[in-house]
Design a protein around this motif. Sequence first.
Motif, PDB file in Angstrom:
ATOM      1  N   LYS A 146       0.835  -1.210   0.000  1.00 55.94           N
ATOM      2  CA  LYS A 146       0.000   0.000   0.000  1.00 55.94           C
ATOM      3  C   LYS A 146       0.863   1.251   0.000  1.00 55.94           C
ATOM      4  CE  LYS A 146      -4.048  -0.230   1.950  1.00 55.94           C
ATOM      5  NZ  LYS A 146      -5.193  -0.327   2.888  1.00 55.94           N
ATOM      6  N   HIS A 147       1.974   1.190  -0.737  1.00 58.78           N
ATOM      7  CA  HIS A 147       2.880   2.345  -0.829  1.00 58.78           C
ATOM      8  C   HIS A 147       2.960   2.827  -2.274  1.00 58.78           C
ATOM      9  CE1 HIS A 147       7.083   4.197  -0.999  1.00 58.78           C
ATOM     10  NE2 HIS A 147       6.340   5.018  -0.277  1.00 58.78           N
ATOM     11  N   VAL A 148       2.813   4.147  -2.444  1.00 61.95           N
ATOM     12  CA  VAL A 148       2.836   4.774  -3.767  1.00 61.95           C
ATOM     13  C   VAL A 148       3.867   5.896  -3.748  1.00 61.95           C
ATOM     14  CG1 VAL A 148       1.468   6.121  -5.437  1.00 61.95           C
ATOM     15  CG2 VAL A 148       0.409   4.219  -4.179  1.00 61.95           C
ATOM     16  N   ILE A 149       4.538   6.100  -4.878  1.00 64.80           N
ATOM     17  CA  ILE A 149       5.530   7.181  -5.010  1.00 64.80           C
ATOM     18  C   ILE A 149       5.077   8.129  -6.110  1.00 64.80           C
ATOM     19  CG2 ILE A 149       7.919   7.762  -5.627  1.00 64.80           C
ATOM     20  CD1 ILE A 149       8.722   4.981  -4.612  1.00 64.80           C
ATOM     21  N   THR A 150       5.128   9.417  -5.827  1.00 62.36           N
ATOM     22  CA  THR A 150       4.863  10.440  -6.844  1.00 62.36           C
ATOM     23  C   THR A 150       5.801  11.616  -6.582  1.00 62.36           C
ATOM     24  OG1 THR A 150       3.115  11.697  -7.950  1.00 62.36           O
ATOM     25  CG2 THR A 150       2.999  11.595  -5.551  1.00 62.36           C
ATOM     26  N   SER A 151       5.585  12.743  -7.260  1.00 61.32           N
ATOM     27  CA  SER A 151       6.424  13.923  -7.027  1.00 61.32           C
ATOM     28  C   SER A 151       5.562  15.083  -6.555  1.00 61.32           C
ATOM     29  CB  SER A 151       7.176  14.319  -8.305  1.00 61.32           C
ATOM     30  OG  SER A 151       6.350  15.076  -9.174  1.00 61.32           O
ATOM     31  N   LYS A 152       6.213  16.105  -6.027  1.00 63.81           N
ATOM     32  CA  LYS A 152       5.496  17.269  -5.501  1.00 63.81           C
ATOM     33  C   LYS A 152       5.007  18.217  -6.591  1.00 63.81           C
ATOM     34  CE  LYS A 152       7.814  17.351  -0.996  1.00 63.81           C
ATOM     35  NZ  LYS A 152       8.703  18.118  -0.080  1.00 63.81           N
ATOM     36  N   ILE A 153       5.392  17.973  -7.850  1.00 65.08           N
ATOM     37  CA  ILE A 153       5.031  18.917  -8.921  1.00 65.08           C
ATOM     38  C   ILE A 153       4.006  18.353  -9.888  1.00 65.08           C
ATOM     39  CG2 ILE A 153       7.272  20.076  -8.798  1.00 65.08           C
ATOM     40  CD1 ILE A 153       7.885  18.576 -11.515  1.00 65.08           C
ATOM     41  N   GLU A 154       3.351  17.263  -9.501  1.00 70.62           N
ATOM     42  CA  GLU A 154       2.364  16.645 -10.386  1.00 70.62           C
ATOM     43  C   GLU A 154       1.150  17.549 -10.582  1.00 70.62           C
ATOM     44  OE1 GLU A 154       2.868  13.496 -11.852  1.00 70.62           O
ATOM     45  OE2 GLU A 154       4.865  13.838 -11.009  1.00 70.62           O
ATOM     46  N   HIS A 155       0.408  17.282 -11.637  1.00 72.81           N
ATOM     47  CA  HIS A 155      -0.889  17.915 -11.844  1.00 72.81           C
ATOM     48  C   HIS A 155      -1.814  17.486 -10.708  1.00 72.81           C
ATOM     49  CE1 HIS A 155      -4.824  18.785 -13.699  1.00 72.81           C
ATOM     50  NE2 HIS A 155      -4.174  19.607 -14.493  1.00 72.81           N
ATOM     51  N   ASP A 184      10.818  15.262  -3.712  1.00 70.13           N
ATOM     52  CA  ASP A 184      11.251  16.629  -3.973  1.00 70.13           C
ATOM     53  C   ASP A 184      11.778  16.742  -5.397  1.00 70.13           C
ATOM     54  OD1 ASP A 184      10.765  17.730  -1.399  1.00 70.13           O
ATOM     55  OD2 ASP A 184      12.584  16.777  -0.646  1.00 70.13           O
ATOM     56  N   VAL A 185      11.896  17.972  -5.874  1.00 68.16           N
ATOM     57  CA  VAL A 185      12.552  18.252  -7.155  1.00 68.16           C
ATOM     58  C   VAL A 185      13.634  19.295  -6.906  1.00 68.16           C
ATOM     59  CG1 VAL A 185      10.533  17.709  -8.582  1.00 68.16           C
ATOM     60  CG2 VAL A 185      10.849  20.048  -7.722  1.00 68.16           C
ATOM     61  N   ASN A 186      14.564  19.414  -7.848  1.00 66.57           N
ATOM     62  CA  ASN A 186      15.596  20.442  -7.715  1.00 66.57           C
ATOM     63  C   ASN A 186      15.064  21.779  -8.227  1.00 66.57           C
ATOM     64  OD1 ASN A 186      15.755  20.343 -10.537  1.00 66.57           O
ATOM     65  ND2 ASN A 186      17.626  19.124 -10.556  1.00 66.57           N
ATOM     66  N   GLU A 187      15.914  22.799  -8.245  1.00 69.23           N
ATOM     67  CA  GLU A 187      15.467  24.138  -8.640  1.00 69.23           C
ATOM     68  C   GLU A 187      15.066  24.220 -10.110  1.00 69.23           C
ATOM     69  OE1 GLU A 187      19.937  25.990  -9.547  1.00 69.23           O
ATOM     70  OE2 GLU A 187      18.700  26.785  -7.912  1.00 69.23           O
ATOM     71  N   HIS A 188      15.369  23.178 -10.872  1.00 71.72           N
ATOM     72  CA  HIS A 188      14.945  23.128 -12.270  1.00 71.72           C
ATOM     73  C   HIS A 188      13.638  22.346 -12.439  1.00 71.72           C
ATOM     74  CE1 HIS A 188      18.802  24.849 -13.210  1.00 71.72           C
ATOM     75  NE2 HIS A 188      19.442  23.801 -12.720  1.00 71.72           N
ATOM     76  N   GLU A 219      -3.251  31.148  -3.811  1.00 71.09           N
ATOM     77  CA  GLU A 219      -2.116  30.333  -3.405  1.00 71.09           C
ATOM     78  C   GLU A 219      -1.071  30.334  -4.511  1.00 71.09           C
ATOM     79  OE1 GLU A 219      -1.649  28.642  -0.465  1.00 71.09           O
ATOM     80  OE2 GLU A 219      -3.442  29.714   0.202  1.00 71.09           O
ATOM     81  N   PRO A 220       0.220  30.420  -4.143  1.00 72.36           N
ATOM     82  CA  PRO A 220       1.264  30.347  -5.167  1.00 72.36           C
ATOM     83  C   PRO A 220       1.329  28.950  -5.782  1.00 72.36           C
ATOM     84  CG  PRO A 220       2.232  30.306  -2.972  1.00 72.36           C
ATOM     85  CD  PRO A 220       0.775  30.614  -2.794  1.00 72.36           C
ATOM     86  N   SER A 221       1.903  28.852  -6.953  1.00 73.61           N
ATOM     87  CA  SER A 221       2.027  27.578  -7.647  1.00 73.61           C
ATOM     88  C   SER A 221       2.757  26.545  -6.794  1.00 73.61           C
ATOM     89  CB  SER A 221       2.792  27.794  -8.957  1.00 73.61           C
ATOM     90  OG  SER A 221       3.353  26.580  -9.419  1.00 73.61           O
ATOM     91  N   HIS A 222       2.137  25.369  -6.625  1.00 75.09           N
ATOM     92  CA  HIS A 222       2.791  24.301  -5.862  1.00 75.09           C
ATOM     93  C   HIS A 222       4.051  23.814  -6.569  1.00 75.09           C
ATOM     94  CE1 HIS A 222       0.533  21.918  -8.822  1.00 75.09           C
ATOM     95  NE2 HIS A 222       1.309  20.889  -8.526  1.00 75.09           N
ATOM     96  N   VAL A 261       6.738  26.430  -5.682  1.00 77.17           N
ATOM     97  CA  VAL A 261       7.079  26.260  -4.268  1.00 77.17           C
ATOM     98  C   VAL A 261       8.004  25.055  -4.088  1.00 77.17           C
ATOM     99  CG1 VAL A 261       6.156  25.640  -1.995  1.00 77.17           C
ATOM    100  CG2 VAL A 261       5.023  27.404  -3.357  1.00 77.17           C
ATOM    101  N   ALA A 262       7.704  23.968  -4.787  1.00 79.93           N
ATOM    102  CA  ALA A 262       8.562  22.779  -4.698  1.00 79.93           C
ATOM    103  C   ALA A 262       9.961  23.059  -5.241  1.00 79.93           C
ATOM    104  CB  ALA A 262       7.920  21.622  -5.465  1.00 79.93           C
ATOM    105  N   MET A 263      10.060  23.930  -6.239  1.00 79.94           N
ATOM    106  CA  MET A 263      11.348  24.245  -6.857  1.00 79.94           C
ATOM    107  C   MET A 263      12.169  25.235  -6.044  1.00 79.94           C
ATOM    108  SD  MET A 263       9.979  24.508 -10.798  1.00 79.94           S
ATOM    109  CE  MET A 263      11.403  25.393 -11.429  1.00 79.94           C
ATOM    110  N   PHE A 264      11.504  26.259  -5.465  1.00 82.30           N
ATOM    111  CA  PHE A 264      12.234  27.378  -4.873  1.00 82.30           C
ATOM    112  C   PHE A 264      11.963  27.610  -3.392  1.00 82.30           C
ATOM    113  CE2 PHE A 264      11.465  28.793  -9.389  1.00 82.30           C
ATOM    114  CZ  PHE A 264      12.751  28.524  -9.831  1.00 82.30           C
ATOM    115  N   GLY A 265      10.938  26.967  -2.835  1.00 82.59           N
ATOM    116  CA  GLY A 265      10.578  27.232  -1.448  1.00 82.59           C
ATOM    117  C   GLY A 265       9.437  28.228  -1.346  1.00 82.59           C
ATOM    118  N   GLU A 266       8.839  28.305  -0.172  1.00 86.95           N
ATOM    119  CA  GLU A 266       7.617  29.087   0.007  1.00 86.95           C
ATOM    120  C   GLU A 266       7.832  30.597   0.043  1.00 86.95           C
ATOM    121  OE1 GLU A 266       5.670  27.686   3.485  1.00 86.95           O
ATOM    122  OE2 GLU A 266       5.063  25.775   2.576  1.00 86.95           O
ATOM    123  N   THR A 267       9.060  31.040   0.293  1.00 89.23           N
ATOM    124  CA  THR A 267       9.281  32.483   0.473  1.00 89.23           C
ATOM    125  C   THR A 267      10.052  33.127  -0.676  1.00 89.23           C
ATOM    126  OG1 THR A 267      11.303  32.037   1.751  1.00 89.23           O
ATOM    127  CG2 THR A 267       9.241  32.247   2.988  1.00 89.23           C
TER     128      THR A 267
END
Length: 387
Positions: free
Chosen positions: A92-101, A122-126, A332-335, A338-344
């Motif tokens: 019951k474990h699934v893997i995805t990324s923080k930048i998905e639709h 996580d993803v990198n700054e790119h 809300e800012p783009s998720h 945010v995943a690429m650069f952080g919330e601030t």
Amino acid sequence: MVELIYVDHAATSPLHPDVVEAMLPYFQMHFGNPSSIHQTGRQARQALDKARANIAQALSVHEQTLIFTSGGTEADNMAILGYALEHEEKGKHVITSKIEHHAVLNACKELERRGFEVTYLDVNEHGRVALEDVQTALRDDTILVTIMYGNNEVGTLQPIAEIGEILREHQAAFHTDAVQACGAIELNLSELPVDMLSISAHKINGPKGTGLLYLKKGITLRPVLYGGEQERKRRAGTENVAAIVGFAKAMQLTVASMKERTERYQQFAQILIDTWTENEVTFHVNGHQHERLPHIVNVSFPGVNVESLLMNLDMAGICASSGSACTAGSIEPSHVLVAMFGETNERIFSAVRFSFGLGNTEEQIKYLALETAKIVKRLQEQIEFIS
């Protein structure tokens, strides 16, 4: 009157005239239910079968591996919920990324509500997932990995083939949301190591309301809709024949024009960058600079409020967006950013997406570049004056 310049093709694209022409007979003359055995139904069935065969040929797969859906969202839900619920006895474990639709993210959240555990990479700054992170996240009870092919906001491509190779010796099935990538890069599913793949027609100058899920032979799903036995008992509901015919025509056109469009969109992107540089506009291009979809340019203009920028562009006849159309109107800012650069990071508050497509000309893009430069400099000057 100002000419309308539409550069939001990543949100939706206009119907190609040839697609409209192909669809019309199936609204007016050949309107039958493809499950009916009389001649009107048989005509619809023949059109449906032909469309499926043509799309299968374009994707280099067997036609029985394609399931027509109401669009990318249903295809993503079918893959994620359908596979996880059918195979939960394996884990019951699934893997995805923080930048998905959000069609993927919210389907994964629904799995969490049903007792599954989801790892969000996580993803990198790119905006790119690290292969080591995929490898590290894999567990014995991982049953599904779902990573998008090309990001709809910043255009970054993920290492799909490499992830597929990692998963070859693992029980986990591999799904990719290729809604934004289809039509922008070649999709040869006979070679791509994925088990499931989602596509939507309205991103490639086809009609809204239809899409498909590629399901590799041997992969089984639990249906997410219950009803008739359409689509080989995998997706209930009368098929949208007119839309599917249009989908097939759009796929044919997009495959045939891919090389020429890629070169044109790369030129468009360079016009934007060169114009802004020449006009001394401060900007940052977001996303990977090489592993990217050619039709998307996501750029941040420091100090500029994105809502003010989009409003001024709209008054100049330019239709762009701040990211995913599915979250339009949200404060809300783009998720993804945010995943690429952080919330601030300031880049997430001043980012706009330009996405090219059918009907865009070099003259339009030059106008767009100059108008954007004028608007950005004016807004930046206003901020400096206030401060």
